[in-house]
Every structure is written in structure tokens, then in C-alpha cells.
Design an enzyme around this catalytic site. Structure first.
Site, PDB file in Angstrom:
ATOM      1  N   GLU A  96      -7.976  -0.099  -1.413  1.00 55.71           N
ATOM      2  CA  GLU A  96      -7.820   0.285  -0.008  1.00 55.71           C
ATOM      3  C   GLU A  96      -6.359   0.229   0.413  1.00 55.71           C
ATOM      4  O   GLU A  96      -5.903   1.058   1.212  1.00 55.71           O
ATOM      5  CB  GLU A  96      -8.678  -0.616   0.885  1.00 55.71           C
ATOM      6  N   HIS A 101      -1.086   7.107   2.841  1.00 56.21           N
ATOM      7  CA  HIS A 101      -0.876   7.535   4.224  1.00 56.21           C
ATOM      8  C   HIS A 101       0.601   7.443   4.599  1.00 56.21           C
ATOM      9  O   HIS A 101       1.151   8.359   5.235  1.00 56.21           O
ATOM     10  CB  HIS A 101      -1.718   6.665   5.156  1.00 56.21           C
TER      11      HIS A 101
END
Length: 231
Positions: free
Chosen positions: A100, A107
Site C-alpha cells: 500500500e 501517486h
């Protein structure tokens, strides 16, 4: 989503359903085994270490209820880890947490496939409903069934496209996790193989989901795509 019972629907989807059942069984098994392998840090601490190393101190990490509900929220720049991963000091926890964290790094770097995937999220969410609305409309207006069907099938194609572009995103996040955990010394000779097994098993669930979306599109095109305006 199948408006009528058709055995061919299950024949078409059988490969994806079998693969999904196998993948889910495998991830449960590997997760259970990797949870027994101790790690130096908890999942939350491992993710924090990775994020801080790349200057992402502004990305928060929060616990969330559920099992394997872990995800990165790009809108709020929050990494949410299930309770077992957040506090767990084992190979499974640090592997999932690092995966994660890999999404947060993607991003921050404007990783191309992730940008495309995020743009496609609305299409994937509303695509099946779009399809069903036009399919039912075509059933009520048979003279225009073909036109409504092909407009609607774009909805399922959007879901399949989303799944396809999601594959490199997930594989890249897993590869980052393995590499970064090894480079930082968070994983070692004992925990490394175990966390790799968990991430590899999880990858098969994405493959199965993609295959299912593609086969659903193929089924509907085969079953209804040839219907013209002569009914």
C-alpha cells in the site's frame, strides 16, 4: 449480472471463477503462514519508514476495521491498514503495508498507469449499471435492441479496461514493496520469502478479476451482439 438464466454464462466464466477460487484459497493459506513469521517492525511502522524515506511525511497512516481491507486513499493522502496489518509484527503485515505504501509512492511520482486507473474509476463503478439500464431498455424496445445493447456494452468494456490497466499498477506496487523492504533491511532471509508469497498470491486475485471482466464482455457480445433490428 445476467438478465436471464443461460448455462453458457457459467461456461464462459468457468475459467475465471475457478482461478478466483484458487487464488483466494492460496492467499488465505499464504497469509496464515506468513503471519507466523516474525518481522522487526509492525506493518504501520514499516509503511511509515518507507514513506518517510521518500519524503512523504504528509501521508498519514490509519487503522481500519476488517480483514485485508488495506488501501491507499489518494484523495485524502491516507494509507489505511486493517487492524491485523497495522499492529502485526510479521511478514504478512509488512508485505501488505509496504504494498500500500507503494501505491502512495506511485501517486507521488504520477506513475502513468495509476493516473489512468484513477481516471477510470468512475467508469468502472457505474459501467455495469450503465450496461443494465440500456440492456433493459433494449428489451422493452426490441426494434432498437441492437443500438441500446452496443451503447450499454461500453459500460462493461470500461470495467474490463479498468481491470487491465490495474494489473501493472498492482504488480508495480508489489515489486516496490519487495525491493524496498529488502533495501531498508526491514525484511530478512526469514521474512523475505514469506512476504513475497503473500504478494504473489494476491497478484493472482487481480488476474482472476481481470479475466472475469473480459469474459463477461465476451459472453454478452456472443449471446446478444448478433441480434439485429428484425425482432
Amino acid at each position: 449480472m445476467m438478465p436471464i438464466f443461460d448455462p453458457m454464462y457459467f461456461v464462459f466464466l468457468a475459467p475465471a471463477l475457478i482461478l478466483m477460487m484458487w487464488a483466494q484459497a492460496r492467499i488465505r493459506s499464504t497469509y496464515a503462514k506468513a503471519s507466523q513469521v516474525p518481522a522487526r517492525l509492525s506493518g504501520a511502522a514499516a509503511a511509515r519508514h518507507i514513506l518517510d524515506q521518500f519524503g512523504l511525511q504528509d501521508v498519514d497512516i490509519e487503522p481500519i476495521r476488517g480483514h485485508l481491507t488495506d488501501h491507499y486513499d489518494p484523495r485524502h493522502r491516507v494509507l489505511r491498514l486493517s487492524e491485523g496489518v497495522y499492529d502485526g509484527r510479521n511478514a504478512a503485515a509488512i508485505g501488505i503495508a509496504a504494498h500500500e505504501a507503494g501505491h502512495a509512492l506511485q501517486h507521488a511520482e504520477h506513475y502513468g498507469p495509476l493516473v489512468i486507473r484513477n481516471m477510470a474509476v468512475p467508469a468502472a463503478q457505474y459501467g455495469p449499471g450503465w450496461f443494465m439500464a440500456f440492456f433493459v431498455l433494449g428489451m422493452f424496445i426490441p426494434a432498437y435492441f441492437s443500438q441500446f445493447f452496443w451503447i450499454g456494452i461500453i459500460g462493461f468494456m470500461a470495467v474490463a479496461a479498468f481491470q487491465l490497466v490495474n494489473l501493472p499498477v498492482e504488480f508495480d506496487a508489489s515489486n516496490r514493496a519487495k525491493r524496498l523492504l529488502a533495501e531498508t533491511g526491514i525484511s530478512d532471509e526469514q521474512s523475505g520469502p514469506a512476504l513475497s508469497s503473500v504478494l504473489n498470491a494476491a497478484a493472482w486475485t487481480y488476474v482472476a478479476g481481470t479475466l472475469q471482466s473480459v469474459l463477461v464482455v465476451a459472453y454478452y457480445i456472443m449471446r446478444f451482439g448478433g441480434r439485429g433490428n428484425d425482432n
